[in-house]
Design a protein around this motif. Structure first.
Motif, PDB file in Angstrom:
ATOM      1  N   SER A   1       0.802  -1.219   0.000  1.00 47.31           N
ATOM      2  CA  SER A   1       0.000   0.000   0.000  1.00 47.31           C
ATOM      3  C   SER A   1       0.838   1.273   0.000  1.00 47.31           C
ATOM      4  N   ARG A   2       0.587   2.166   0.962  1.00 49.88           N
ATOM      5  CA  ARG A   2       1.236   3.486   0.972  1.00 49.88           C
ATOM      6  C   ARG A   2       2.746   3.386   1.167  1.00 49.88           C
ATOM      7  N   GLN A   3       3.176   2.420   1.948  1.00 49.88           N
ATOM      8  CA  GLN A   3       4.620   2.239   2.131  1.00 49.88           C
ATOM      9  C   GLN A   3       5.265   1.776   0.826  1.00 49.88           C
ATOM     10  N   ALA A   4       4.601   0.872   0.119  1.00 50.74           N
ATOM     11  CA  ALA A   4       5.106   0.435  -1.186  1.00 50.74           C
ATOM     12  C   ALA A   4       5.147   1.609  -2.155  1.00 50.74           C
ATOM     13  N   LEU A   5       4.139   2.452  -2.100  1.00 44.24           N
ATOM     14  CA  LEU A   5       4.097   3.640  -2.951  1.00 44.24           C
ATOM     15  C   LEU A   5       5.279   4.564  -2.657  1.00 44.24           C
ATOM     16  N   ASP A   6       5.566   4.763  -1.375  1.00 44.70           N
ATOM     17  CA  ASP A   6       6.714   5.592  -0.988  1.00 44.70           C
ATOM     18  C   ASP A   6       8.029   5.000  -1.509  1.00 44.70           C
ATOM     19  N   LEU A   7       8.163   3.687  -1.431  1.00 41.62           N
ATOM     20  CA  LEU A   7       9.356   3.031  -1.958  1.00 41.62           C
ATOM     21  C   LEU A   7       9.455   3.229  -3.469  1.00 41.62           C
ATOM     22  N   LEU A   8       8.357   3.015  -4.168  1.00 42.54           N
ATOM     23  CA  LEU A   8       8.369   3.124  -5.633  1.00 42.54           C
ATOM     24  C   LEU A   8       8.699   4.534  -6.106  1.00 42.54           C
ATOM     25  N   LYS A   9       8.270   5.538  -5.359  1.00 43.11           N
ATOM     26  CA  LYS A   9       8.620   6.926  -5.713  1.00 43.11           C
ATOM     27  C   LYS A   9      10.133   7.106  -5.744  1.00 43.11           C
ATOM     28  N   GLN A  10      10.818   6.432  -4.837  1.00 38.82           N
ATOM     29  CA  GLN A  10      12.269   6.594  -4.743  1.00 38.82           C
ATOM     30  C   GLN A  10      13.044   5.762  -5.763  1.00 38.82           C
ATOM     31  N   ILE A  11      12.539   4.582  -6.115  1.00 34.12           N
ATOM     32  CA  ILE A  11      13.296   3.709  -7.024  1.00 34.12           C
ATOM     33  C   ILE A  11      12.886   3.846  -8.483  1.00 34.12           C
ATOM     34  N   PHE A  12      11.739   4.451  -8.758  1.00 32.15           N
ATOM     35  CA  PHE A  12      11.232   4.565 -10.124  1.00 32.15           C
ATOM     36  C   PHE A  12      12.243   5.129 -11.127  1.00 32.15           C
ATOM     37  N   PRO A  13      12.974   6.198 -10.804  1.00 29.16           N
ATOM     38  CA  PRO A  13      13.887   6.758 -11.811  1.00 29.16           C
ATOM     39  C   PRO A  13      14.954   5.777 -12.296  1.00 29.16           C
ATOM     40  N   TYR A  14      15.187   4.692 -11.566  1.00 33.50           N
ATOM     41  CA  TYR A  14      16.252   3.750 -11.902  1.00 33.50           C
ATOM     42  C   TYR A  14      15.733   2.444 -12.499  1.00 33.50           C
ATOM     43  N   MET A  15      14.432   2.305 -12.627  1.00 35.76           N
ATOM     44  CA  MET A  15      13.862   1.063 -13.136  1.00 35.76           C
ATOM     45  C   MET A  15      13.956   1.034 -14.660  1.00 35.76           C
ATOM     46  N   GLN A  16      14.160  -0.173 -15.220  1.00 39.36           N
ATOM     47  CA  GLN A  16      14.412  -0.313 -16.646  1.00 39.36           C
ATOM     48  C   GLN A  16      13.442  -1.253 -17.371  1.00 39.36           C
ATOM     49  N   THR A  17      12.735  -2.114 -16.662  1.00 39.18           N
ATOM     50  CA  THR A  17      11.902  -3.119 -17.312  1.00 39.18           C
ATOM     51  C   THR A  17      10.466  -2.604 -17.462  1.00 39.18           C
ATOM     52  N   TYR A  18       9.590  -3.465 -17.970  1.00 38.43           N
ATOM     53  CA  TYR A  18       8.172  -3.131 -18.098  1.00 38.43           C
ATOM     54  C   TYR A  18       7.567  -2.708 -16.765  1.00 38.43           C
ATOM     55  N   LYS A  19       8.175  -3.147 -15.673  1.00 40.59           N
ATOM     56  CA  LYS A  19       7.676  -2.789 -14.344  1.00 40.59           C
ATOM     57  C   LYS A  19       7.698  -1.279 -14.145  1.00 40.59           C
TER      58      LYS A  19
ATOM     59  N   PHE B   1      -8.476   1.195 -13.267  1.00 39.75           N
ATOM     60  CA  PHE B   1      -7.055   1.285 -12.923  1.00 39.75           C
ATOM     61  C   PHE B   1      -6.429  -0.105 -12.898  1.00 39.75           C
ATOM     62  N   VAL B   2      -7.076  -1.054 -12.232  1.00 33.32           N
ATOM     63  CA  VAL B   2      -6.569  -2.423 -12.141  1.00 33.32           C
ATOM     64  C   VAL B   2      -6.456  -3.031 -13.542  1.00 33.32           C
ATOM     65  N   GLU B   3      -7.448  -2.824 -14.366  1.00 35.46           N
ATOM     66  CA  GLU B   3      -7.431  -3.333 -15.741  1.00 35.46           C
ATOM     67  C   GLU B   3      -6.241  -2.748 -16.516  1.00 35.46           C
ATOM     68  N   ASN B   4      -6.052  -1.440 -16.435  1.00 38.70           N
ATOM     69  CA  ASN B   4      -4.937  -0.786 -17.120  1.00 38.70           C
ATOM     70  C   ASN B   4      -3.591  -1.287 -16.597  1.00 38.70           C
ATOM     71  N   PHE B   5      -3.511  -1.494 -15.301  1.00 37.74           N
ATOM     72  CA  PHE B   5      -2.280  -1.977 -14.673  1.00 37.74           C
ATOM     73  C   PHE B   5      -1.881  -3.338 -15.237  1.00 37.74           C
ATOM     74  N   PHE B   6      -2.821  -4.265 -15.274  1.00 37.40           N
ATOM     75  CA  PHE B   6      -2.504  -5.630 -15.692  1.00 37.40           C
ATOM     76  C   PHE B   6      -2.384  -5.780 -17.213  1.00 37.40           C
ATOM     77  N   GLU B   7      -2.743  -4.744 -17.956  1.00 40.13           N
ATOM     78  CA  GLU B   7      -2.503  -4.763 -19.400  1.00 40.13           C
ATOM     79  C   GLU B   7      -1.029  -4.500 -19.726  1.00 40.13           C
ATOM     80  N   ILE B   8      -0.292  -3.982 -18.772  1.00 39.19           N
ATOM     81  CA  ILE B   8       1.139  -3.717 -18.968  1.00 39.19           C
ATOM     82  C   ILE B   8       1.893  -5.008 -18.700  1.00 39.19           C
ATOM     83  N   LEU B   9       2.379  -5.621 -19.764  1.00 36.42           N
ATOM     84  CA  LEU B   9       3.037  -6.926 -19.679  1.00 36.42           C
ATOM     85  C   LEU B   9       4.468  -6.849 -20.186  1.00 36.42           C
ATOM     86  N   PRO B  10       5.293  -7.846 -19.817  1.00 38.94           N
ATOM     87  CA  PRO B  10       6.667  -7.858 -20.350  1.00 38.94           C
ATOM     88  C   PRO B  10       6.650  -8.075 -21.859  1.00 38.94           C
ATOM     89  N   LYS B  11       7.639  -7.494 -22.518  1.00 38.61           N
ATOM     90  CA  LYS B  11       7.726  -7.671 -23.982  1.00 38.61           C
ATOM     91  C   LYS B  11       8.870  -8.558 -24.331  1.00 38.61           C
TER      92      LYS B  11
END
Length: 146
Positions: free
Chosen positions: A86-104, A136-146
């Motif tokens: 939840s919110r803690q995961a969101l806080d973590l993702l805000k910090q690591i997002f600029p360095y992520m490289q995959t479909y994630k 939102f959930v539908e849009n989220f799960f449409e993002i798949l690895p290529k």
């Protein structure tokens, strides 16, 4: 009674980049159901057999938990899963997002843009909020690895 939430530590740039690599390679960014009938919550998990890595994540991030998985066969290694929600995961993702490289990274971008808008903190959903969360959930799960 005021509820306090455990905070995520402010990561150094090198820590954020390293953790982004771990999540990109060995982790998941997903929306999960914690209780039957509940709406989906944001989850970041990392699984592996190196307990020291899981302890590093918990200590460095300052939140989340590690659970041991059951070993079913003698030739299998002990495995662990680090999880943050939840919110803690969101806080973590805000910090690591600029360095992520995959479909994630695309999933995280959507989460950072819309998760708070479709997830009321009090957990109370009216029909409009339910429809927005479902989209939102539908849009989220449409993002798949290529």
């Amino acid at each position: 009674m005021v509820q306090t939430y455990r905070k995520v530590n402010k990561l150094k740039l090198t820590e954020a980049a390293y953790i982004a690599g771990i999540v990109d390679g060995e982790g998941t960014v997903t929306l999960t159901v914690k209780q039957k009938g509940a709406t989906r919550h944001l989850a970041v998990t990392v699984s592996g057999t190196e307990e020291s890595l899981m302890k590093y994540l918990t200590k460095t991030i300052g939140s989340g938990q590690v659970v041991s998985k059951r070993v079913y066969k003698p030739n299998h290694s002990q495995a662990y899963t680090y999880s943050i929600y939840s919110r803690q995961a969101l806080d973590l993702l805000k910090q690591i997002f600029p360095y992520m490289q995959t479909y994630k990274a695309k999933r995280v971008q959507l989460v950072l843009k819309d998760y708070i808008l479709v997830t009321p903190r009090n957990g109370k959903y009216d029909d409009a909020k339910i429809k927005a969360k479902e989209k939102f959930v539908e849009n989220f799960f449409e993002i798949l690895p290529k």
